[in-house]
Design an enzyme around this catalytic site. Sequence first.
Site, mmCIF file in Angstrom:
data_model
loop_
_atom_site.group_PDB
_atom_site.id
_atom_site.type_symbol
_atom_site.label_atom_id
_atom_site.label_comp_id
_atom_site.label_asym_id
_atom_site.label_seq_id
_atom_site.Cartn_x
_atom_site.Cartn_y
_atom_site.Cartn_z
ATOM 1 N N GLY A 32 -72.896 91.781 1.697
ATOM 2 C CA GLY A 32 -73.068 91.964 2.402
ATOM 3 C C GLY A 32 -73.049 90.001 3.550
ATOM 4 O O GLY A 32 -71.562 89.341 2.713
ATOM 5 N N GLU A 33 -72.970 90.144 4.931
ATOM 6 C CA GLU A 33 -72.885 88.845 5.793
ATOM 7 C C GLU A 33 -71.420 88.902 5.821
ATOM 8 O O GLU A 33 -70.968 88.027 6.579
ATOM 9 C CB GLU A 33 -73.049 87.441 4.110
ATOM 10 C CG GLU A 33 -74.220 87.746 4.320
ATOM 11 C CD GLU A 33 -74.967 85.679 3.164
ATOM 12 O OE1 GLU A 33 -74.115 85.397 3.407
ATOM 13 O OE2 GLU A 33 -75.993 86.401 3.069
ATOM 14 N N GLY A 34 -70.348 90.270 5.484
ATOM 15 C CA GLY A 34 -68.911 89.230 6.406
ATOM 16 C C GLY A 34 -68.173 88.803 4.743
ATOM 17 O O GLY A 34 -67.596 88.092 5.347
#
Length: 336
Positions: free
Chosen positions: A303-305
Amino acid sequence: MQAPFDTLSAFRDILGQAPATDADAQRAAHDRNGQLTKPPGALGRLEDLAIWYAGWRGTAQPQITAPQVVIFAGNHGVCAQGVSAFPPEVTVQMVANFEQGGAAINQLCKAFGARMDVLALALDTPTADFTQSPAMTEQEVITALQTGWNAVDPQADLLVTGEMGIGNTTSAAAVAAAVLGGDAAAWTGRGTGVDDAGMARKIEAVARGLALHAPTDPLEALRCLGGRELAAMAGAIAAARHYRIPVILDGFICCAAAAVLEIAHAGALDHAVAGHLSAEGAHQRMLDALGKVPLLDLGLRLGEGSGAALAIGVLKGAVACHSGMATFAEAGVSDG
């Protein structure tokens, strides 16, 4: 510019009024690509990416100089059902880590020259448990959509949206099932690594949410089953379209938010490419439904981009080759 909507109906109208790609710029980029010092098609997908990017930026020789990565954080009431391997307090702790520069996404932004912004959305007030009631009121989901819209820098030339939120793979699975079809088990994965018992609770929670709300409208699915960070990502992706800023989509959670836009208005994601294929099991199914082919497949599930941020390098490479290479005429090379 502040978000030009204050109801879900108005947001839906904005999606329908979104600009299209610049066909003239795209044609000019295509023509330029045919004159570059390389065999036709030798750069594979990089050629298509550069032409796609040129169309959205309105120039045949674009550059990427101002990418923006925005991380949205939210907490989820459905965590009360025991759906995550981590407690909700981790969301706050990870936001602090982002702000201090210690997360993976910070390093990737530095590596690819991207500005990074972090927005925490009411972390002390989790969404409601969607197995009991709608996750958000209409005003809450609108506020989150507006936060996402307002977070986009109109001067950016590329956007990545990322997220942090314990429990958000559960919300993403529920939203995906509601807007793309299928049952809870087909869309629910292990997220941060729940054990078999946790996985069973997670599937049960998604199934209960779907049965309770049975949303047929994608924006209502986002309201009833989503989270503030999912809504903010949807708002940011919609704003990027308004500003003609291309988007690289991240993994399962980001794509669930993006799917809401596509189902609400077909073509709403024409300005977006898929950055990577997540290791979260249902992500491939989601990309297939959206008609997106990922740029990278590295087994990421952070996640987190992070996967989309890594793909900034691919898109930068595509645009650099397209705009910087000499044509046959410029180089004095025979094109056969």
